[in-house]
Design an enzyme around this catalytic site. Structure first.
Site, PDB file in Angstrom:
ATOM      1  N   GLN A 135      18.755  -0.366  -9.471  1.00 13.36           N
ATOM      2  CA  GLN A 135      18.414  -1.629  -9.611  1.00 13.36           C
ATOM      3  C   GLN A 135      18.814  -2.253 -10.919  1.00 13.36           C
ATOM      4  O   GLN A 135      18.343  -3.365 -11.262  1.00 13.36           O
ATOM      5  CB  GLN A 135      16.669  -1.364  -9.941  1.00 13.36           C
ATOM      6  CG  GLN A 135      16.258  -0.419 -10.925  1.00 13.36           C
ATOM      7  CD  GLN A 135      14.979  -0.086 -11.048  1.00 13.36           C
ATOM      8  OE1 GLN A 135      14.403   0.924 -10.510  1.00 13.36           O
ATOM      9  NE2 GLN A 135      14.171  -0.759 -11.956  1.00 13.36           N
ATOM     10  N   CYS A 141      12.154  -2.034  -9.133  1.00  7.34           N
ATOM     11  CA  CYS A 141      12.067  -0.746  -8.208  1.00  7.34           C
ATOM     12  C   CYS A 141      11.269  -0.882  -6.964  1.00  7.34           C
ATOM     13  O   CYS A 141      11.572  -0.436  -5.871  1.00  7.34           O
ATOM     14  CB  CYS A 141      11.569   0.267  -9.180  1.00  7.34           C
ATOM     15  SG  CYS A 141       9.790  -0.015  -9.646  1.00  7.34           S
ATOM     16  N   HIS A 280       6.222   2.770 -11.707  1.00  2.28           N
ATOM     17  CA  HIS A 280       7.656   2.894 -11.029  1.00  2.28           C
ATOM     18  C   HIS A 280       7.455   3.394  -9.434  1.00  2.28           C
ATOM     19  O   HIS A 280       6.690   4.029  -9.074  1.00  2.28           O
ATOM     20  CB  HIS A 280       8.545   4.331 -11.642  1.00  2.28           C
ATOM     21  CG  HIS A 280       9.984   4.153 -11.153  1.00  2.28           C
ATOM     22  ND1 HIS A 280      10.626   2.778 -11.468  1.00  2.28           N
ATOM     23  CD2 HIS A 280      10.765   5.225 -10.684  1.00  2.28           C
ATOM     24  CE1 HIS A 280      11.775   3.200 -10.734  1.00  2.28           C
ATOM     25  NE2 HIS A 280      11.992   4.520 -10.406  1.00  2.28           N
ATOM     26  N   ASN A 301      15.457   7.868  -6.006  1.00  2.00           N
ATOM     27  CA  ASN A 301      15.318   6.972  -7.007  1.00  2.00           C
ATOM     28  C   ASN A 301      16.164   5.840  -6.960  1.00  2.00           C
ATOM     29  O   ASN A 301      17.202   5.926  -6.124  1.00  2.00           O
ATOM     30  CB  ASN A 301      15.573   7.678  -8.437  1.00  2.00           C
ATOM     31  CG  ASN A 301      14.721   6.764  -9.555  1.00  2.00           C
ATOM     32  OD1 ASN A 301      14.019   5.915  -9.321  1.00  2.00           O
ATOM     33  ND2 ASN A 301      14.691   7.497 -10.794  1.00  2.00           N
TER      34      ASN A 301
END
Length: 334
Positions: A135, A141, A280, A301
């Protein structure tokens, strides 16, 4: 090889100029991650931050070596940022919204009574998961988590894995409450896809790490969404059922502890991690139990492959809703 040769040269220089071990390690780290600074003053400031983070990582890993901690830290590409700077840049990735209202609709999934679930799931091995993305400096995110869940469900439907466009979501879903600067939510991204006709592939609408004008072209749609399912709030059993039977699931977590920023390996189990404050969005792609009998979630992630285990991390499962991982979980229906 280039980093090794440079480090060897520095060692030789150190012998003649009394360069400290910390100097050598800092220069090797800069070479590894391609770091450079605009002035001597800036480099000196970044080095002092790096040294503080170096100490934090070393002290933590000493505890991990003694079996006191279940995970290890590493000096990744965030190591020249202090915690205040990191949180200012990345901690607004999820916007505030009425969680109770959101979880009242639409329908919620519930495990079948007595259903046997597999002990281990990894959707990567079944073709549901695209490569790890980054990102960068945007609070996007939510877009990466949403595309990850959509990519999995589109693969389930069409048996073709296509990386989808986060940039389209960043540019075009602002009317649905999302922002590349101030954060958003995966379910709001799904709403955008539902009501605007679809999502393009990444290769036709590539990520730019900036918020631009909406260039959506319906002719290039590669994914659609007809609805989404929000799981029961804080229910890890329902999350396990969904991961086992549906595919990768979008979730929110709290990442305000410095240990998360430097996670490298093992099962992340942080007693000071908030289970109620989410900032997040990530993608649960599986779960399992490690050799020490610690249950974990396997999570993708959006910090790039240089973070964690090639961009992935394991976080404690069935451990008081670690970092709030069961508080917000959602997947699209395509």
């Amino acid at each position: 090889m280039r980093v090794l040769l440079a480090l060897t040269t520095l060692v030789v220089v150190a012998g003649a100029a009394s360069v400290s071990l910390e100097d050598l390690e800092f220069h090797a780290w800069k070479l590894k991650f391609g770091k450079s600074y605009g002035s001597v003053e800036e480099e000196s400031r970044r080095k002092m931050i790096w040294l503080d983070n170096h100490k934090l990582v070393q002290e933590h890993n000493m505890l991990a070596d003694q079996g006191i901690k279940s995970y290890r830290l590493g000096l990744n590409h965030f190591a020249d940022m202090d915690d205040k700077e990191f949180q200012a840049r990345y901690s607004s990735c999820l916007r505030s919204f009425n969680m109770t209202k959101a979880h009242s609709a639409p329908a919620q999934i519930r495990p079948a009574g007595g259903a046997d679930l597999p002990n281990y799931v990894d959707w990567r091995s079944m073709g549901y998961v695209t490569e790890v993305k980054n990102q960068q400096h945007l609070n996007s995110c939510w877009a990466f988590s949403a595309t990850g869940a959509l990519e999995g469900q589109m693969f389930r439907k069409r048996r073709r894995l296509v990386p989808l466009s986060e940039q389209q979501l960043v540019d075009c879903s602002q009317d649905f409450g999302n922002s590349g600067y101030n954060g958003g939510w995966p379910h709001k991204a799904f709403e955008y896809v539902m009501y605007r006709g679809g999502l393009q592939a990444e290769y036709t609408y590539p990520y730019e790490a900036e918020v631009g004008w909406c260039r959506f072209n319906p002719q290039y749609v590669m994914a659609t969404c007809r609805s989404y399912i929000l799981l029961p709030k804080g229910d890890e059993k329902s999350l396990q059922y969904a991961v086992a039977t549906i595919g990768p699931i979008s979730v929110g977590i709290g990442t305000c502890r410095p240990s998360f920023r430097f996670y490298e390996s093992g099962v992340y189990d942080e007693p000071n991690c908030s289970s109620t404050e989410l900032n997040h969005a990530v993608l649960v792609v599986g779960y399992g139990t490690d050799s020490s009998k610690q249950d974990y979630w396997l999570v993708k992630n959006s910090y790039g492959v240089e973070w964690g285990q090639g961009g992935y991390f394991k976080i404690a499962r069935n451990k008081n809703n670690q970092c709030g991982i069961g508080l917000y979980a959602v997947y699209p229906e395509v």
